[in-house]
Design a protein around this motif. Structure first.
Motif, PDB file in Angstrom:
ATOM      1  N   UNK A  89     -66.642 -60.992  17.375  1.00  0.00           N
ATOM      2  CA  UNK A  89     -67.471 -60.241  18.017  1.00  0.00           C
ATOM      3  C   UNK A  89     -67.369 -61.175  19.369  1.00  0.00           C
ATOM      4  N   UNK A  90     -67.077 -61.876  19.611  1.00  0.00           N
ATOM      5  CA  UNK A  90     -66.945 -63.008  20.751  1.00  0.00           C
ATOM      6  C   UNK A  90     -66.618 -61.987  21.492  1.00  0.00           C
ATOM      7  N   UNK A  91     -64.964 -62.149  20.587  1.00  0.00           N
ATOM      8  CA  UNK A  91     -63.564 -61.704  22.007  1.00  0.00           C
ATOM      9  C   UNK A  91     -63.981 -60.295  22.330  1.00  0.00           C
ATOM     10  N   UNK A  92     -64.348 -59.082  21.026  1.00  0.00           N
ATOM     11  CA  UNK A  92     -63.922 -58.066  21.665  1.00  0.00           C
ATOM     12  C   UNK A  92     -65.313 -57.897  22.557  1.00  0.00           C
ATOM     13  N   UNK A  93     -66.209 -58.516  22.530  1.00  0.00           N
ATOM     14  CA  UNK A  93     -67.200 -58.328  23.465  1.00  0.00           C
ATOM     15  C   UNK A  93     -67.311 -58.524  24.786  1.00  0.00           C
ATOM     16  N   UNK A  94     -65.819 -59.105  25.070  1.00  0.00           N
ATOM     17  CA  UNK A  94     -65.312 -59.998  26.402  1.00  0.00           C
ATOM     18  C   UNK A  94     -66.919 -59.688  27.708  1.00  0.00           C
ATOM     19  N   UNK A  95     -67.523 -61.061  28.175  1.00  0.00           N
ATOM     20  CA  UNK A  95     -68.663 -60.636  29.037  1.00  0.00           C
ATOM     21  C   UNK A  95     -68.378 -60.718  31.069  1.00  0.00           C
ATOM     22  N   UNK A  96     -67.638 -59.867  31.404  1.00  0.00           N
ATOM     23  CA  UNK A  96     -66.961 -59.483  32.724  1.00  0.00           C
ATOM     24  C   UNK A  96     -68.247 -61.141  33.464  1.00  0.00           C
ATOM     25  N   UNK A  97     -69.451 -61.105  33.607  1.00  0.00           N
ATOM     26  CA  UNK A  97     -69.962 -62.140  33.867  1.00  0.00           C
ATOM     27  C   UNK A  97     -69.334 -63.558  33.658  1.00  0.00           C
ATOM     28  N   UNK A  98     -69.012 -63.979  32.896  1.00  0.00           N
ATOM     29  CA  UNK A  98     -68.414 -65.466  32.295  1.00  0.00           C
ATOM     30  C   UNK A  98     -67.117 -65.356  32.601  1.00  0.00           C
ATOM     31  N   UNK A  99     -66.251 -64.523  33.717  1.00  0.00           N
ATOM     32  CA  UNK A  99     -64.774 -64.221  33.786  1.00  0.00           C
ATOM     33  C   UNK A  99     -65.006 -65.004  35.498  1.00  0.00           C
ATOM     34  N   UNK A 100     -63.733 -65.281  35.845  1.00  0.00           N
ATOM     35  CA  UNK A 100     -63.592 -65.977  36.969  1.00  0.00           C
ATOM     36  C   UNK A 100     -61.987 -65.330  37.479  1.00  0.00           C
ATOM     37  N   UNK A 101     -61.894 -64.028  38.412  1.00  0.00           N
ATOM     38  CA  UNK A 101     -61.121 -62.713  38.734  1.00  0.00           C
ATOM     39  C   UNK A 101     -60.568 -63.154  39.527  1.00  0.00           C
ATOM     40  N   UNK A 102     -59.515 -63.926  39.908  1.00  0.00           N
ATOM     41  CA  UNK A 102     -58.470 -63.524  41.358  1.00  0.00           C
ATOM     42  C   UNK A 102     -57.844 -63.119  41.857  1.00  0.00           C
ATOM     43  N   UNK A 103     -57.628 -61.737  40.534  1.00  0.00           N
ATOM     44  CA  UNK A 103     -56.658 -60.096  40.944  1.00  0.00           C
ATOM     45  C   UNK A 103     -57.074 -59.787  40.410  1.00  0.00           C
ATOM     46  N   UNK A 104     -57.436 -58.524  40.563  1.00  0.00           N
ATOM     47  CA  UNK A 104     -58.185 -57.297  39.816  1.00  0.00           C
ATOM     48  C   UNK A 104     -56.916 -56.181  40.661  1.00  0.00           C
ATOM     49  N   UNK A 105     -56.165 -55.487  39.207  1.00  0.00           N
ATOM     50  CA  UNK A 105     -54.934 -54.285  39.605  1.00  0.00           C
ATOM     51  C   UNK A 105     -55.910 -53.070  39.168  1.00  0.00           C
ATOM     52  N   UNK A 106     -55.857 -52.259  40.564  1.00  0.00           N
ATOM     53  CA  UNK A 106     -56.302 -50.927  40.294  1.00  0.00           C
ATOM     54  C   UNK A 106     -55.646 -49.210  40.341  1.00  0.00           C
ATOM     55  N   UNK A 107     -55.740 -49.610  38.812  1.00  0.00           N
ATOM     56  CA  UNK A 107     -54.737 -48.811  38.649  1.00  0.00           C
ATOM     57  C   UNK A 107     -55.792 -46.909  39.241  1.00  0.00           C
ATOM     58  N   UNK A 108     -55.146 -46.283  40.123  1.00  0.00           N
ATOM     59  CA  UNK A 108     -55.879 -44.865  40.170  1.00  0.00           C
ATOM     60  C   UNK A 108     -54.529 -44.081  40.480  1.00  0.00           C
ATOM     61  N   UNK A 109     -54.899 -42.914  39.411  1.00  0.00           N
ATOM     62  CA  UNK A 109     -53.706 -41.939  39.762  1.00  0.00           C
ATOM     63  C   UNK A 109     -53.231 -41.829  40.964  1.00  0.00           C
ATOM     64  N   UNK A 110     -54.196 -40.229  40.919  1.00  0.00           N
ATOM     65  CA  UNK A 110     -54.732 -38.936  42.481  1.00  0.00           C
ATOM     66  C   UNK A 110     -54.014 -39.762  43.346  1.00  0.00           C
ATOM     67  N   UNK A 111     -53.312 -39.435  44.164  1.00  0.00           N
ATOM     68  CA  UNK A 111     -53.168 -40.140  45.831  1.00  0.00           C
ATOM     69  C   UNK A 111     -54.552 -40.428  46.554  1.00  0.00           C
ATOM     70  N   UNK A 112     -55.006 -38.427  46.162  1.00  0.00           N
ATOM     71  CA  UNK A 112     -56.352 -38.912  47.319  1.00  0.00           C
ATOM     72  C   UNK A 112     -57.363 -39.375  46.652  1.00  0.00           C
ATOM     73  N   UNK A 113     -57.365 -39.400  46.076  1.00  0.00           N
ATOM     74  CA  UNK A 113     -58.958 -40.571  44.882  1.00  0.00           C
ATOM     75  C   UNK A 113     -58.461 -42.311  45.564  1.00  0.00           C
ATOM     76  N   UNK A 114     -57.194 -42.676  45.372  1.00  0.00           N
ATOM     77  CA  UNK A 114     -56.932 -43.560  46.226  1.00  0.00           C
ATOM     78  C   UNK A 114     -57.363 -44.368  47.540  1.00  0.00           C
ATOM     79  N   UNK A 115     -56.734 -43.083  48.387  1.00  0.00           N
ATOM     80  CA  UNK A 115     -56.634 -43.865  50.198  1.00  0.00           C
ATOM     81  C   UNK A 115     -58.201 -44.008  50.718  1.00  0.00           C
ATOM     82  N   UNK A 116     -59.542 -43.199  50.125  1.00  0.00           N
ATOM     83  CA  UNK A 116     -60.459 -43.700  51.021  1.00  0.00           C
ATOM     84  C   UNK A 116     -60.564 -45.180  50.444  1.00  0.00           C
ATOM     85  N   UNK A 117     -60.443 -45.428  49.452  1.00  0.00           N
ATOM     86  CA  UNK A 117     -60.375 -47.267  48.904  1.00  0.00           C
ATOM     87  C   UNK A 117     -59.474 -48.119  49.467  1.00  0.00           C
TER      88      UNK A 117
END
Ligand code: ADE
Length: 273
Positions: free
Chosen positions: A14-42
């Motif tokens: 149960x612990x593993x299946x509901x990983x809490x974002x709040x307990x994570x330290x994130x140093x690298x985020x990968x952001x897949x955005x399929x459409x170019x027009x959606x990604x551009x402003x970001x």
């Protein structure tokens, strides 16, 4: 017998299946955005730089990198079609899976593996789930709705249900909805798709989430979907008309949401769960 050991196993599962974002330290985020027009402003908002040679030759995918709150951010898009000669965005599960796989492998090879896959894009919403145009959903899980294999075992494989990162606290904090996103390779749907969407309790319908989450799971990296509603699947209007009519405003809504989600993910100072 139901031993203490069984209980412990269930508890850890149960612990593993509901990983809490709040307990994570994130140093690298990968952001897949399929459409170019959606990604551009970001990409522009974060001042990310295009990275030449990030993907192997012959692939259409594009990568942009930079930093936010000392966290590396890699946005990848699936590029434009050259194979069929249409020049359209490479939407759908094949390119999303391949592009995400290559990006995660590259991040590992670079010695700074991505710790979160944050997949952003548009989706269809459902009246029956209280969804409306422009709503932002953070996904709680994914499944496929067009992989029908009526053979025991393969039926479950086909649906490919995955529980993903638990976004409940973030959704409450940011005022977004949560729900399950199901994926298929068509913008419209047939009756059988709808049966599968109902069975999966879908609140969002897209063309990539379940395949990207599958790749993320393979790499043992948590998946979070950030999806904005462009059309109402169980509403009165043809999907394609509504999609095209609302794409622009949904893209704006996504542009408002994405920096907030990234902010939450990368700077959790003072937050509690
Ligand atoms: N993206 C936006 N709307 C969609 C829909 N109805 N189905 C699949 N992908 C979508």
């Amino acid at each position: 017998p139901f031993t203490a050991c069984t209980f412990l196993l269930l508890f850890f599962a149960a612990l593993v299946s509901s990983t809490k974002l709040e307990s994570m330290t994130i140093q690298h985020v990968l952001v897949p955005i399929v459409m170019e027009a959606e990604a551009k402003p970001f990409v522009e908002h974060l001042g990310l730089e295009s990275v030449e040679g990030f993907f192997p030759p012959h692939t259409p995918f594009l990568a942009y990198q930079g930093e936010h709150h000392s966290c590396k951010v890699t946005v990848v898009t699936m590029g434009k079609d050259t194979v069929y000669g249409t020049g359209m965005d490479n939407v759908g599960t094949t390119s999303a899976a391949l592009g995400t796989f290559l990006a995660l492998s590259r991040s590992e090879a670079d010695g700074n593996p991505a710790q979160l896959v944050m997949n952003a894009g548009t989706c269809g919403g459902f009246q029956r789930q209280g969804g409306g145009i422009g709503d932002v959903y953070l996904t709680t899980g994914v499944a496929h709705h067009d992989r029908r294999i009526p053979i025991p075992g393969f039926d479950v494989y086909g649906i490919g249900k995955l529980e993903t990162l638990n976004p409940t606290t973030m959704a409450k904090t940011l005022g977004y909805k949560t729900g399950i996103c199901t994926t298929g390779n068509s913008l419209d749907w047939v009756e059988k798709d709808d049966e599968f969407m109902k069975d999966s309790n879908a609140s969002c319908k897209d063309m990539e989430a379940a395949s990207i989450a599958w790749i993320a799971k393979m790499h043992d990296v948590p998946y979070l979907g950030v999806k904005v509603v462009t059309d109402i699947v169980d509403g009165p209007h043809p999907t394609q008309d509504e999609f095209l009519e609302n794409l622009h405003s949904a893209a704006k809504s996504l542009q408002d949401a994405l920096p907030k989600v990234l902010e939450y993910v990368t700077d959790k100072t003072g937050q509690s769960d």
